[in-house]
Design an enzyme around this catalytic site. Structure first.
Site, mmCIF file in Angstrom:
data_model
loop_
_atom_site.group_PDB
_atom_site.id
_atom_site.type_symbol
_atom_site.label_atom_id
_atom_site.label_comp_id
_atom_site.label_asym_id
_atom_site.label_seq_id
_atom_site.Cartn_x
_atom_site.Cartn_y
_atom_site.Cartn_z
ATOM 1 N N GLN A 1 -54.686 -64.190 73.298
ATOM 2 C CA GLN A 1 -53.582 -64.495 72.390
ATOM 3 C C GLN A 1 -52.415 -65.162 73.091
ATOM 4 O O GLN A 1 -51.475 -65.634 72.437
ATOM 5 C CB GLN A 1 -53.093 -63.218 71.707
ATOM 6 C CG GLN A 1 -52.397 -62.234 72.639
ATOM 7 C CD GLN A 1 -52.087 -60.915 71.975
ATOM 8 O OE1 GLN A 1 -52.972 -60.099 71.753
ATOM 9 N NE2 GLN A 1 -50.818 -60.704 71.650
ATOM 10 N N CYS B 1 -52.028 -60.065 68.094
ATOM 11 C CA CYS B 1 -53.129 -59.165 68.468
ATOM 12 C C CYS B 1 -53.913 -58.672 67.261
ATOM 13 O O CYS B 1 -55.145 -58.564 67.302
ATOM 14 C CB CYS B 1 -52.597 -57.987 69.270
ATOM 15 S SG CYS B 1 -51.338 -57.008 68.407
ATOM 16 N N HIS C 1 -49.670 -52.515 69.215
ATOM 17 C CA HIS C 1 -50.746 -53.426 69.612
ATOM 18 C C HIS C 1 -52.022 -53.052 68.871
ATOM 19 O O HIS C 1 -52.265 -51.868 68.590
ATOM 20 C CB HIS C 1 -50.967 -53.314 71.127
ATOM 21 C CG HIS C 1 -51.829 -54.389 71.722
ATOM 22 N ND1 HIS C 1 -51.683 -55.724 71.421
ATOM 23 C CD2 HIS C 1 -52.854 -54.318 72.615
ATOM 24 C CE1 HIS C 1 -52.569 -56.423 72.115
ATOM 25 N NE2 HIS C 1 -53.299 -55.587 72.833
ATOM 26 N N ASN D 1 -59.715 -56.282 74.580
ATOM 27 C CA ASN D 1 -58.335 -56.708 74.422
ATOM 28 C C ASN D 1 -58.315 -58.215 74.153
ATOM 29 O O ASN D 1 -59.364 -58.870 74.178
ATOM 30 C CB ASN D 1 -57.537 -56.364 75.680
ATOM 31 C CG ASN D 1 -56.072 -56.114 75.393
ATOM 32 O OD1 ASN D 1 -55.527 -56.585 74.404
ATOM 33 N ND2 ASN D 1 -55.417 -55.364 76.272
#
Length: 442
Positions: A64, A70, A362, A383
């Site tokens: 990102q 996210c 997040h 992630n």
């Protein structure tokens, strides 16, 4: 007794500090070295490895970059693993920039409608202040992701690739923030003319917002030519498709069947109840952002069962607590700050929410779980921070961290016990706009 801080008090503080050799050692260490390096508990670090009994990911992570997207990345990462199998390709990405464009435009419309609805309140009203505090942030929640996909569809990354502004949103957001607050002033100034006049002005304001977004992010395609090569080199062509047609064909997960469940341990938030947060959303007319509050053990169980059955899980958490990005690990006791400072840190999860110490910050994707005797021991996390850290961008979360810092997951409705499925149909309890459970992952 005096209420001011006195010189005698400060002198006593200094004597107390100097009386303990440990304090001086810590001062010497922390003035030369990052405190997180000193507090890092080596015993915890060496106890963690990246292996999992149940592992789903065989793809590369996304990035990102300098943005707060996210939640969009995590949602699209959930969808892309299945789409890659359908296309018979090793890796695939949906366009995150495409959804970013529509999220910004929809949020602007959502904000203006909220301001029209609340035009009779003072500008320093707490709700108005909240609406204007961050009117164009990158963050979002699961239901907001679904609303965008269902209204605007999806496109492959090649149809609307990244731009400098999608990868570094801060400058663009600064411009949008100014225009939105300026628009708030304009709308409120003509409140006495009624909603029709305000909405006519809203259309003019949205024209400007659309122009800025198009300059920064490019123009979303109405149609695009979709063709690709599979991993064996075979050529395929679907021809010209709209974003809605593309989503309908390649998103096989029943997104309308997913619900958001959370763990909110505050006494004011009873388990088994559905909640919503006032003025939380992005698409006007979409279903409300709602979530069902459950016990943590059930949240873990549903996450584990979904992964074991072969499907990743979208989740939201407070990622900055007890985490090490370079090592790619989370553990509830990763840093021993109490020993460094000689001070207890004893806020529990409920107290952290109540006192502004925690909120969802997040969103990521669970892609693995290490199960021992039917219980999760640690978790594998995809992630969206690129592949330079952790295990090529995949992080490891100990189960202790899950309990303390994970807040919500998206799961299929039919996985819930029947009584909780029934509870989903109840009218939600409305929390104020500034409640921490309305935080946007970003």
């Amino acid at each position: 007794m005096s209420t001011a801080l006195s010189a005698d008090q400060v002198q006593q503080f200094q004597k107390d500090f100097e009386a303990d050799p440990h304090h001086r050692v810590m001062q010497n260490a922390v003035t030369q070295t990052r405190v997180s390096d000193i507090a890092l508990d080596r015993a915890v670090v060496t106890s963690i490895d990246h292996t999992m009994s149940n592992l789903l990911d065989d793809w590369k992570v996304t990035n990102q970059k300098k943005s707060g997207r996210c939640w969009l990345f995590a949602g699209l990462n959930l969808l892309r693993s299945q789409t890659a199998k359908t296309l018979d390709v090793k890796d695939f990405e949906y366009s995150q920039n495409y959804l970013l464009f529509w999220d910004k435009l929809e949020k602007a419309n959502y904000l203006f409608e909220a301001l029209i609805e609340t035009a009779d309140r003072d500008v320093d009203d707490r709700t108005i202040a909240h609406l204007l505090s961050d009117p164009t942030g990158d963050g979002g929640q699961w239901n907001m992701f679904i609303a965008l996909v269902q209204k605007h569809g999806l496109v492959p990354k090649s149809a609307m690739p990244e731009t400098q502004s999608s990868s570094e949103t801060h400058p663009m957001n600064g411009i949008l923030q100014t225009l939105l607050r300026q628009g708030a002033r304009d709308l409120r100034a003509i409140a006495d003319q009624g909603p029709d006049a305000m909405r006519a002005r809203k259309d003019e304001l949205l024209t400007g917002i659309h122009r800025v977004l198009s300059i920064h992010l490019g123009t979303p395609p109405e149609k695009f030519l979709w063709q690709w090569k599979d991993k064996e080199g075979g050529f395929h062509r679907d021809g010209w498709m709209t974003p809605r047609e593309f989503a309908d064909k390649y998103v096989e997960l029943p997104l309308q069947d997913y619900v958001c469940i959370v763990h909110d341990p505050r006494k004011s938030s009873p388990t088994g109840k559905v909640f919503t947060v006032e003025y939380l959303g992005n698409v006007v007319g979409a279903p409300r952002v709602t979530y069902l509050n459950v016990e943590m053990d059930l949240l873990k169980q549903l996450t584990m069962e979904t992964i074991v059955d072969g499907e990743p899980v979208w989740f939201g958490c407070d990622t900055g607590k007890m985490s090490n990005g370079d090592l790619g690990i989370w553990d509830a006791a990763l840093y021993d700050y109490a020993s460094v400072y000689g001070t207890a840190f004893d806020l529990d999860k409920a107290d952290r929410l109540l006192h502004g110490e925690a909120m969802m910050t997040h969103a990521m994707l669970f892609t693995g779980v290490d199960v021992v005797d039917g219980k999760p021991r640690k978790w594998r996390v995809e992630n969206s921070w690129g592949d330079e850290k952790a295990d090529s961008g995949f992080f490891t979360m100990n189960d202790s961290w899950f309990a303390e810092h994970v807040f919500e997951i998206a799961v299929r409705r039919n996985r819930l016990p029947q009584e909780l499925r029934d509870a989903l149909d109840a009218e939600p309890i409305v929390l104020p706009a500034w409640d921490p459970m309305g935080a946007l992952a970003g």
